[in-house]
Design a protein around this motif. Structure first.
Motif, mmCIF file in Angstrom:
data_model
loop_
_atom_site.group_PDB
_atom_site.id
_atom_site.type_symbol
_atom_site.label_atom_id
_atom_site.label_comp_id
_atom_site.label_asym_id
_atom_site.label_seq_id
_atom_site.Cartn_x
_atom_site.Cartn_y
_atom_site.Cartn_z
ATOM 1 N N HIS A 74 0.668 -0.916 -0.304
ATOM 2 C CA HIS A 74 -0.182 0.238 0.321
ATOM 3 C C HIS A 74 0.685 1.251 -0.466
ATOM 4 O O HIS A 74 0.991 1.962 -0.607
ATOM 5 N N VAL A 115 -7.218 -1.418 16.342
ATOM 6 C CA VAL A 115 -7.635 -2.054 14.274
ATOM 7 C C VAL A 115 -7.154 -3.251 14.434
ATOM 8 O O VAL A 115 -6.416 -4.187 14.874
ATOM 9 N N ASN A 168 -6.575 -7.124 4.195
ATOM 10 C CA ASN A 168 -8.387 -6.854 5.252
ATOM 11 C C ASN A 168 -7.688 -5.856 6.784
ATOM 12 O O ASN A 168 -7.123 -6.226 7.296
ATOM 13 N N GLY A 169 -8.140 -5.109 5.713
ATOM 14 C CA GLY A 169 -7.919 -3.781 7.169
ATOM 15 C C GLY A 169 -6.523 -2.957 6.828
ATOM 16 O O GLY A 169 -6.057 -1.886 7.717
ATOM 17 N N PRO A 226 -5.587 -0.691 4.689
ATOM 18 C CA PRO A 226 -5.416 0.034 4.135
ATOM 19 C C PRO A 226 -6.552 1.134 4.727
ATOM 20 O O PRO A 226 -5.290 2.278 4.557
ATOM 21 N N GLU A 227 -6.763 0.524 5.829
ATOM 22 C CA GLU A 227 -7.089 2.127 7.108
ATOM 23 C C GLU A 227 -6.566 1.775 7.499
ATOM 24 O O GLU A 227 -6.106 2.956 8.522
ATOM 25 N N GLN A 276 -3.927 4.508 6.167
ATOM 26 C CA GLN A 276 -4.827 5.659 6.624
ATOM 27 C C GLN A 276 -4.923 6.525 8.321
ATOM 28 O O GLN A 276 -3.940 7.186 8.157
ATOM 29 N N ARG A 277 -4.841 5.580 8.957
ATOM 30 C CA ARG A 277 -4.940 6.260 10.571
ATOM 31 C C ARG A 277 -3.393 6.574 10.497
ATOM 32 O O ARG A 277 -3.295 7.542 11.551
ATOM 33 N N GLU A 334 -2.528 9.635 9.033
ATOM 34 C CA GLU A 334 -3.670 11.091 10.128
ATOM 35 C C GLU A 334 -2.943 10.949 11.057
ATOM 36 O O GLU A 334 -2.584 12.419 11.605
#
Lengths: 317, 135
Positions: free
Chosen positions: A67, A218, A226-227, A229-230, A233-234, A237
Motif C-alpha cells: 500500500h 484496529v 484486510n484492514g 489500508p485503513e 490511513q490512520r 493521519e
C-alpha cells in the motif's frame, strides 16, 4: 567512508548495504560516519512494528509495503530478530514474508540481529534507519520482537508504534499485563477472521480503558490485506497530527539520549566484566566473608576500578 | 572493546522446488554455529536471491535445489552476481546434483557442492574453511 555516504545518497544500493555493514554488530561507528548520521533531522517518519513472535508482524509489513508503494512512497525497512542466547548467531527470517518486494528499486529491506541488547534494539538498528533516511527512503519501518517491558526501546526511537497481537497464544493476557500495550499508538489485532480474535479485541479494549493515552485498536487480517489500508490511513493521519517542529526536535533528542544511554550501559558492563575477572576480587571476597569489610565497600572499590578503566579508554580514544 | 561480528549467510531455494525441511534444518544448525542466517524461502527467482544478497551484504550464498534445474538457475545466479560486480561472496550449492555437473558448477564459482545426505558437520567445516581463508 564519506564516498560511501555520497554514493548511497545518490541511490547506490551496494553502497548503502556496505555502509550498514560498516556500522557493524554493535553500532560502533567510525567518527566520520557518525557525523553524517547525526544529520538526520527527524523529519522522516519512523514507524515501529512490534509484538510477540507469530503475531503476523512481517506479514503486516509486507501488506503495508504494497500500500505504501501504491501511495508512491520509497520505503526502508529494518527487520530485527533476536540473537541466539547460546551462539552469536541469529535466524533473520522476517524477510521471507516480504520477498515479493525484493526486486523493487524503491524498497530496501535490511535484516539485523539484536546482539544481546535487551531493549530489542541496538545502535546498529538506529544507524541503519538513519542510513535509510539518508538514502531517501521515507518512511522507515522498524520491525522488532516485543513481548513485554524489556523490549520497549522502539518507543523512544520510533515516531509511531504499532503493536501487533494475534489470537492463539493463551498468554495474551500476560503480554497485556507485561506492559507491551503501553507503548502502542495503535494495537493491530491480526487474524481477525478467527473467532478468538474478537475476544482478544475485547480483552485489549478492557485493558486500555485504564490507560490515559488514546490508543486505537484496529482489526486486520494481514495475509489477505484486510484492514491494512485503513491502518495505513490512520498512520498517515497520526503522523500528520504529530508533525510539529517541537515534536521532531524532541524525537531527535530522545533518540540521541537513548543512544548515549545504551552506549554508556554497554561500556559500563564491559568495564565491570573486566574488573570482576581481575585479581583483586578474590581478596575482597575473602575480606567480605570474614566480616572485615561490608558489601558496600566492595562495591565502591569495584566502581572505582571500573571508572578508572572507563577513563583509561576515554583517554585512549 | 571489540565485538565479534558474525558472518552473514543467505540460504535460498531457487526454482519450483517446494521441499524446505532440509533447508530449515540447515538454517538452525548455521545459527547454532554462530552465523546470521537470512533465509529467503522457497521458489525464489535468481533476481530475488541476488538482490537480497546485495542488500543484506552477505558473506556467503548457499543455494539449494532438489528439482534438477540447478544448471540453469545456479548459473543465472552466478551470472547476475557478476553483472552486479559482486566478487567476494562465497558461493555454495546443495541439492540433488549429479557428479557430472559438479565441475560445471565449480567453474561458475561454486566453492563446494553438497549432495543430499551431506552431514551438517561437513557443511560447517567447509564454510569455516572458506571464510577463514578470506580473512
Amino acid at each position: 567512508m564519506n564516498e560511501l555516504v555520497d554514493k548511497l545518497r545518490q541511490g547506490d544500493r551496494r553502497a548503502l548495504a556496505r555502509a550498514m555493514s560498516s556500522v557493524g554488530a554493535t553500532g560502533h561507528t567510525e567518527s566520520s560516519l557518525e557525523v553524517c548520521l547525526r544529520e538526520s533531522t527527524g523529519q522522516v517518519p519512523w514507524w515501529g512494528i512490534t509484538g510477540p513472535p507469530g503475531a503476523g508482524k512481517s506479514t503486516l509489513l509486507d501488506a503495508l509495503l504494497v500500500h505504501l508503494r501504491e501511495h508512491g512512497r520509497r520505503v526502508g525497512v529494518v527487520a530485527v530478530d533476536p540473537t541466539s542466547a547460546w551462539s552469536d548467531g541469529a535466524l533473520l527470517g522476517d524477510r521471507v514474508r516480504m520477498m515479493r518486494h525484493a526486486v523493487d528499486d524503491d524498497v530496501f529491506i535490511r535484516s539485523l540481529a539484536t546482539h544481546g541488547h535487551h531493549g530489542g534494539l541496538s545502535d546498529a538498528t538506529l544507524h541503519c534507519a538513519r542510513l535509510l533516511e539518508l538514502a531517501g527512503y521515507d518512511p522507515v519501518l522498524i520491525e522488532t520482537v516485543g513481548v513485554g517491558q524489556n523490549e520497549v526501546e522502539i518507543r523512544s526511537v520510533a515516531d509511531l508504534c504499532v503493536v501487533v497481537l494475534g489470537p492463539g497464544y493463551g498468554d495474551d493476557i500476560q503480554l497485556i499485563k507485561a506492559g507491551l500495550l503501553e507503548i502502542a499508538d495503535i494495537v493491530a489485532v491480526n487474524k481477525c477472521d478467527l473467532p478468538e480474535a474478537q475476544r482478544l479485541v475485547n480483552e485489549v479494549r478492557e485493558e486500555l480503558v485504564a490507560t490515559e493515552r488514546s490508543i486505537e485498536i484496529v482489526a486486520i487480517e494481514a495475509k489477505s490485506g484486510n484492514g491494512v489500508p485503513e491502518l495505513l490511513q490512520r498512520l498517515f493521519e497520526l503522523d500528520r497530527a504529530r508533525r510539529t517542529e517541537t515534536a521532531e526536535a524532541s524525537r531527535n533528542q530522545q533518540r540521541s539520549l537513548g543512544e548515549i544511554r545504551r552506549r554508556a550501559e554497554f561500556s559500563c558492563q564491559q568495564a565491570l566484566r573486566h574488573v570482576l575477572a581481575g585479581p583483586e576480587i578474590e581478596q575482597w571476597i575473602a575480606e567480605l566473608n570474614r566480616g572485615a569489610c561490608s558489601l558496600e565497600k566492595v562495591i565502591s572499590r569495584l566502581a572505582a576500578l571500573a571508572l578508572a578503566e572507563l577513563q583509561q579508554e576515554a583517554d585512549d580514544e | 572493546m571489540n565485538a565479534h561480528t558474525p558472518k552473514r549467510i543467505l540460504i535460498g531455494k531457487v526454482g519450483l522446488d517446494g521441499h524446505d525441511r532440509g533447508a530449515k534444518f540447515l538454517i538452525r544448525a548455521l545459527r547454532d554455529a554462530g552465523y546470521e542466517v537470512i533465509y529467503t524461502g522457497i521458489r525464489r527467482t535468481p533476481e530475488q536471491i541476488v538482490r537480497t544478497a546485495i542488500d543484506e551484504d552477505v558473506d556467503v550464498i548457499g543455494l539449494s535445489l532438489l528439482s534438477g534445474a540447478h544448471n540453469e538457475l545456479f548459473a543465472r545466479v552466478a551470472e547476475l552476481l557478476k553483472e552486479e560486480g559482486v566478487e567476494d561472496v562465497v558461493l555454495l550449492a546443495g541439492g540433488t546434483i549429479p557428479e557430472k555437473d559438479i565441475p560445471h558448477l565449480a567453474a561458475l564459482g561454486f566453492r563446494h557442492v553438497f549432495t543430499p545426505g551431506a552431514p551438517i558437520s561437513e557443511i560447517l567445516r567447509a564454510l569455516q574453511q572458506e571464510l577463514s581463508s578470506r580473512e
